[in-house]
Design an enzyme around this catalytic site. Structure first.
Site, PDB file in Angstrom:
ATOM      1  CG  ASP A   1      -6.077  -4.360  -3.068  1.00 22.07           C
ATOM      2  OD1 ASP A   1      -7.014  -3.545  -2.807  1.00 22.07           O
ATOM      3  OD2 ASP A   1      -4.952  -4.248  -2.751  1.00 22.07           O
TER       4      ASP A   1
ATOM      5  NE  ARG B   1      -7.848   1.727  11.120  1.00 20.90           N
ATOM      6  CZ  ARG B   1      -6.847   1.719  10.354  1.00 20.90           C
ATOM      7  NH1 ARG B   1      -6.742   2.474   9.337  1.00 20.90           N
ATOM      8  NH2 ARG B   1      -6.299   0.527  10.542  1.00 20.90           N
TER       9      ARG B   1
ATOM     10  CB  SER C   1      -0.924  -0.108   1.050  1.00 24.13           C
ATOM     11  OG  SER C   1      -2.103   0.916   1.059  1.00 24.13           O
TER      12      SER C   1
ATOM     13  CG  HIS D   1      -5.430  -2.474   0.446  1.00 22.59           C
ATOM     14  ND1 HIS D   1      -4.489  -2.667  -0.698  1.00 22.59           N
ATOM     15  CD2 HIS D   1      -5.168  -1.481   1.262  1.00 22.59           C
ATOM     16  CE1 HIS D   1      -3.595  -1.888  -0.285  1.00 22.59           C
ATOM     17  NE2 HIS D   1      -3.878  -1.143   0.790  1.00 22.59           N
ATOM     18  CG  ASP D   2      -6.981  -5.548   5.738  1.00 21.21           C
ATOM     19  OD1 ASP D   2      -6.083  -5.011   5.943  1.00 21.21           O
ATOM     20  OD2 ASP D   2      -8.120  -5.684   6.417  1.00 21.21           O
TER      21      ASP D   2
END
Lengths: 368, 210
Positions: A309, A214, A145, A342-343
């Site tokens: 992602d 968040r 990222s 994405h994690d």
């Protein structure tokens, strides 16, 4: 492996905005041993909300590092073979100088008087640390990222100091969608009355705004599949709807929990500055074009993306790879199949481990 | 391991279990820049890098194969051969290798042109559809031929453009290519007589005229 955080100070740094920040402190951790020839150093670069604590168990907090599954003895970044360094980025809130730091000119936190910073500034600060550590060349720069953006910036800005770069789930420039999500997060913070133009130090921080920011972030880090798998439509501790606006669904509970946890460890102004740095990121800026920027590189590249992602989609990695190929750079690329969105680069590391381990081993061998 | 092969010998040794690899290993000059299209798990590239000191790159469409190639230290990128060469500048490589894959590409003519745009020479190895066993299989069974070289059911086969030795010679002539070397193999034996009938695998080294 119990690890301790270190901090080193420097007189000043000139920033892309034209401003000068003086002095600065950089927080960092190291794992493994630097060899006598100083050829086995790897700089690991954290993503948006990460910090210098990448691996091992923190002496201070007792918690594992954010990439502890990738860094350590026998792991992808094998600390029996390599000397791994991680720093907290400039503008951060975890030991490196950022908006929450005290401005020596005023004796108060910088808050919004902190200069706007860029990915290039973060990398120049890291270069100061690497020089200070006496390391002439890094065997690799690697991160996912925003960490991948820093890895690319390193390869372009300091080509003679980078043997290889491993940008994972990353991009050569932020897209409109990526900027848009960051802007939602920033506006959530700014709309919180407690933000108070950034002057909340010593009072109530804009916890509600930061938590909402968040929550949005967490949605973008997961995939539709992983959310369905993890939460589905399950209700939280109840059989029926509450017919109200308290938590009904598991996913609501999770997001609220992650939001409230984040507030305890992250500074809202750092959120503003670091997301802006990501949004400004475009390797081509000031270098004519993407091709001209990548022409500057000398490193081998390993580029990895993940099938699910959608925040940093594979097409962005493929653009990166194509641009590198057009300059005839040594580049390996694969899209890994993963459901974690994405994690994935943080949680689904089994296949990533094999790639990174093999790539580093052959790079190390070639560089000797 | 070495590719022991000279033109004097009628027999070809295997390299990594394949006789066409042995010929490719013989053709490629030390220190050359090599691109292998459809490189699988990168075994040939790794051998060429270790034994001939080549600068090795690969293209492969299968993700798991790309992973294993990268894990063994070969720079491979995941991409379709039909599209994968467009980004490279002209004359980037000394050799572009296409081993047993031409018959799987959607546009073989375009692939061959692209190979000779990005590379000074192309090495093309392909299974010969003109081999007598293929002919007899089709003649006798009345069905799409199945042999040792073409073991697939017609509907499962990755092969979509079947070609013979004659067909490749025709294509090379149409494209005004210079055939620098040609090798014909049947098992470990070199074929000298009627290659279109007796060669199982053909290996060509071609370049652009002039």
């Amino acid at each position: 492996m119990i690890v301790e955080a270190n901090t080193v100070g420097f007189d000043s740094i000139s920033l892309d905005s034209g401003a000068t920040l003086a002095p600065i402190e950089i927080a960092y951790e190291t794992y493994g041993e630097l060899n006598a020839a100083k050829t086995n150093a790897i700089l690991v670069l954290h993503a948006f909300s990460g910090d210098a604590h990448a691996a091992g168990i923190s002496h201070e907090t007792g918690k594992p590092g954010w990439w502890d599954n990738m860094i350590g003895p026998g792991k992808a970044f094998d600390t029996n073979r390599y000397f791994v360094i991680c720093t907290n980025v400039l503008g951060g809130c975890r030991g490196t100088t950022g908006p929450a730091s005290i401005n020596p000119a005023t004796g108060c936190p910088y808050a919004m008087s902190f200069p706007v910073i860029t990915i290039g500034d973060m990398v120049r600060a890291q270069k100061m640390l690497i020089d200070w550590l006496g390391i002439p060349r890094l065997l690799s720069v690697s991160g996912g990222s925003m960490g991948g953006m820093q890895a690319l910036e390193w390869a372009v800005a300091f080509p003679e100091s980078v043997v290889s770069a491993i940008p994972i789930a990353s991009t050569t420039r932020h897209s409109a969608q990526q900027i848009a999500f960051n802007e939602v997060g920033r506006q959530a913070i700014i709309a919180d009355p407690d933000w108070n133009e950034g002057n909340y130090y010593g009072r109530n921080p804009p916890a509600r705004g930061l938590a909402v920011a968040r929550m949005v972030g967490h949605i973008t880090y997961m995939s539709d599949d992983s959310m369905r798998e993890k939460f589905g439509r399950r209700l939280r501790g109840k059989e029926n709807f509450s017919f109200g606006f308290d938590v009904d669904f598991e996913v609501e509970s999770y997001l609220r929990y992650r939001g409230s946890q984040f507030v305890t460890r992250f500074d809202a102004n750092s959120y503003l500055y670091i997301t802006k740095a990501m949004d400004y990121f475009d390797l081509a800026t000031g270098r004519g074009s993407m091709a001209a920027a990548l022409e500057l590189t000398r490193a081998r590249f390993l580029v990895i993306s993940f099938s699910s992602d959608w925040l940093y989609p594979s097409y962005q990695s493929q653009e990166m790879v194509r641009a590198l190929r057009s300059r005839n750079r040594d580049v390996a690329y694969v899209e890994l199949q993963s459901n974690y969105g994405h994690d994935s680069f943080l949680v689904d590391v089994a296949e990533q481990t094999g790639l990174v381990r093999g790539f580093l081993a052959s790079t190390f061998e070639k560089a000797q | 391991m070495s590719a022991q092969l000279t033109r004097r010998h009628a027999f070809v040794f295997e390299l990594l279990g394949r006789s066409d690899y042995a010929i490719i290993g013989e053709i490629v000059d030390p220190g050359a820049k090599v691109l292998d299209l459809g490189c699988g798990e990168g075994e040939l590239l790794q051998w060429l890098a270790e034994n001939k000191g080549v600068d090795a790159r690969g293209v492969e469409i299968s993700g798991p194969k790309v992973q294993r190639a990268i894990a063994r230290g070969v720079s491979v990128f995941q991409c379709d051969i039909d599209e994968g060469l467009a980004d490279y500048p002209d004359g980037t490589f000394d050799y572009v290798i296409l081993s047993q894959t031409l018959q799987e590409t959607r546009q073989p003519r375009r692939v061959l042109r692209e190979m000779l745009r990005v590379g000074r020479r192309a090495i093309v190895a392909f299974p010969n559809f003109g081999h007598w066993r293929v002919r007899s299989s089709m003649l006798m069974s009345g069905r799409a031929p199945r042999t040792k070289l073409f073991p697939y059911e017609w509907c499962d086969s990755p092969n979509i453009h079947f070609l013979t030795v004659h067909d490749f010679e025709d294509l090379a002539a149409q494209e005004h290519l210079v055939v620098e070397r040609r090798y014909f193999l049947s098992g470990h034996r070199k074929v000298t007589l009627l290659p279109n009938l007796f060669a199982e695998v053909a290996v060509y080294l071609v370049s652009r005229a002039g």
